[in-house]
Write an enzyme that holds these catalytic residues in place. Structure first.
Site, PDB file in Angstrom:
ATOM      1  CE  LYS B  81      -3.879   2.099   2.539  1.00  0.00           C
ATOM      2  NZ  LYS B  81      -4.700   2.046   3.773  1.00  0.00           N
ATOM      3  CB  SER B 156      -8.105   3.800   2.960  1.00  0.00           C
ATOM      4  OG  SER B 156      -7.206   3.187   3.870  1.00  0.00           O
ATOM      5  CB  SER B 180      -8.349   1.051   5.896  1.00  0.00           C
ATOM      6  OG  SER B 180      -9.018   2.290   5.888  1.00  0.00           O
TER       7      SER B 180
END
Lengths: 108, 483
Positions: B81, B156, B180
């Site tokens: 990420k 997210s 997330s």
């Protein structure tokens, strides 16, 4: 919080200033609307009886020593290598190689 | 299309039936075909680290050729990420303010993965500074759900979930502040683990809300998640919040029967607003655990309905402080043509931050400002104690809690993007575990009639990932009765 805060455009500007944000004029009404909608939702927290309840900043506060006992000692105060200055300055928008350069601080 | 597992990659490389280089190329080929930024592509990767990946793959192949023992993630293609620092590779946090920023160091988790033989393919799309539940807040464009391209992958860590679901990577790293990892895992039909607060180092994570942020893996199987956690877990001298608590062996007991475990079903997670198809799927999971010999009891987590406002007060307050470091001085964007330092700060932040980030900074600043601090921030910290006590009480009589992960299946792109309150309310089942610091996992448990993935949420005691993963393994097995 007994009365639900109603945020005005002036409040939005004041908070933006505190946060070092410069909102475009067309962003302000939208932010005002959103902040009010969200704060109405936040207001339900006032219903909760928290008399005598300690605040919790993070989970170690409440685990009754599970973390504290294990991590109570301070780390040794040893000198350790840090990130190389050249590598750090490589990311800077403006630098003389030693320092970060910025516009003047005092407004005249 | 081959959907590799960690053990399959490592085994095949060790046996010489493939090479780490070939496995990496196979994944890059797939990414090139269907992961572009435009049209109907998934858009999970923001940057590829091809050179670094192939150099690592060559190292692994050389070890295999010499017959050396291979580390646990040897040759396994992994995506990171974009909120996690990778030395020399872009790390933008999905924000324009960090466009082009390449950190001078690696996050501890990235170092650990590479030391364990992983091949880092690249950086994954996410909501800007991990603020969002749909991945629509990325400054570089949304991610599409591989299972339904007109729908969001969740957020997210939407790119991290989508990349695993689309077979662009065998595993990925995400971060979870209020859901997330777990919510996008549920939306994309993969496994997503939220380790206990303190279990995994956060050194090199671009901070959003420091008392909540955690790093964890996405994989396609529970076993792969256990393998990833084994590599990631442990104290890090560079992260003062990482816990000095021994790391369990997550793999040895993974397949041990769950007979006798006490499963709690929190009634507050089955109220109004829960999609009926999801309810049925979760009830099937609970019935399966009962059949496996677990005792199932109803429990109450009475403060659950206050979790969302508590979470959004605390998270935005911490964000308003953490994000003050983005000021155009040391890294990232600097707005040109400012005469003074103060106007340079303001212009840089105005140009660099997107609408949701500004909204949260404003909210957090408001909640911390004079006259409002006690009513919002201090109050939320007290309610956080009550929410955490709810869990500690429940874990007196239960070993694990089972609940839905999301109230609805993945929603359509654009459906909630103009309504922040509706978007925040979608986090209803994920934020309480975040506030309490306990561990949690989302495991796929079927799909809706229209083929959208459903995830079941398991929650475990602080630092009891071993039990959490064991129950997750039982849930996964029940999904594949013939396997």
């Amino acid at each position: 919080m007994s009365e639900v805060a109603s945020v005005t455009i002036e409040d939005v500007r004041r908070v933006a200033e505190l946060a070092n944000l410069e909102l475009a004029a067309e962003e302000e009404p939208r932010m005002k609307r959103d902040l009010n909608a969200i704060l109405v939702h936040f207001a339900q927290l006032s219903e909760v009886d928290t008399t005598g309840v300690p605040a919790m900043a993070q989970v170690a506060d409440i685990l009754g020593g599970l973390i504290d006992e294990n991590g109570a000692e301070l780390r040794p105060d040893d000198i350790r290598p840090s990130v190389d200055r050249t590598a750090v300055m490589h990311s800077a928008p403006e630098t003389d190689g030693r320092f970060f350069k910025v516009p003047k601080v005092i407004e005249r | 299309m081959e959907a590799w597992t960690i053990d399959a990659v490592r085994g095949a490389v060790a046996a010489g039936s493939t090479t780490a280089t070939s496995v990496a190329e196979e994944h890059y080929t797939r990414i090139a075909k269907t992961d572009g930024p435009h049209g109907k592509d998934i858009h999970s990767f923001l940057a590829l680290t091809r050179e670094r990946a192939l150099a690592q793959a060559a190292r692994i192949d050389a070890m295999a050729a010499k017959g050396e023992p291979l580390p646990p993630l040897a040759g396994v293609p992994i995506g990171i990420k974009d909120v996690l620092a990778t030395q020399g590779a872009p790390s933008t946090a999905g924000s324009l303010i960090l466009k082009g920023y390449t950190p001078p160091y690696d996050a501890t988790v990235v170092k650990k993965l590479e030391a364990a033989g992983a091949v880092i393919l690249g950086k994954l799309n996410c909501d800007e500074f991990a603020m969002g539940s749909s991945n629509e807040n990325s400054a570089y464009g949304p991610v599409r759900n591989p299972r339904a391209l007109d729908r969001v992958p969740g957020g997210s860590s939407g790119g991290s979930a989508a990349a695993v679901a689309a077979n662009f990577a065998v595993a990925t790293l995400g971060t979870d502040t209020g859901g997330s990892i777990r919510q996008p895992a549920a939306f994309c039909g993969v496994v997503g683990l939220l380790p206990t607060y303190g279990r995994v180092s956060r050194y090199g994570l671009i901070a959003f809300a420091s008392s909540l942020d955690r790093v964890g893996p996405f994989t396609r199987t529970v076993r792969d998640t256990a393998t990833m956690l084994q590599v990631l877990a442990g104290e890090d001298p560079l992260d003062a919040t990482s816990a000095d608590i021994p790391v369990a062996d997550y793999l040895t007991d993974l397949d041990k029967p769950v007979t006798g475990l006490r499963v709690g079903v929190p009634e507050e997670y089955f109220g109004e607003g829960l999609d009926p198809e999801i309810r049925t799927a979760i009830e099937t999971v609970i019935a399966g655990l009962e059949k496996d010999g677990c005792t199932v009891t109803k429990v109450s987590l009475p403060h659950t309905r206050h979790a969302i406002p508590t979470y959004y007060v605390i998270a935005t307050a911490e964000a308003s402080s953490n994000l003050s470091r983005f000021d155009g001085v040391r890294f990232g964007l600097r707005a040109p043509e400012s005469n003074t330092l103060s106007s340079m700060f303001r212009k840089t932040r105005d140009e660099g931050f997107g609408a949701e980030v500004k909204r949260r900074i404003l909210l957090g600043t408001y909640a911390l400002s004079a006259g409002y601090y006690d009513a919002y921030y201090a109050k939320a910290q007290q309610v956080r104690t009550l929410l955490t006590r709810d869990f500690l009480n429940a874990f007196q009589s239960c070993d694990i809690l089972v609940a839905p992960m999301t109230p609805t299946p993945p929603f359509k792109i654009g459906e909630k993007s103009d309504d922040p309150v509706a978007m925040y309310l979608a986090d209803i089942y994920s934020v309480a575990a975040s506030l309490a610091g306990i561990c949690g996992i989302s495991v796929p448990c079927g799909e809706t009639k229209s083929g959208l993935p459903i995830g079941v949420q398991l929650m475990g005691r602080h630092f009891d990932e071993a039990t959490l993963l064991r129950v997750a393994q039982a849930v996964e097995k029940a999904q594949k009765p013939t396997a």
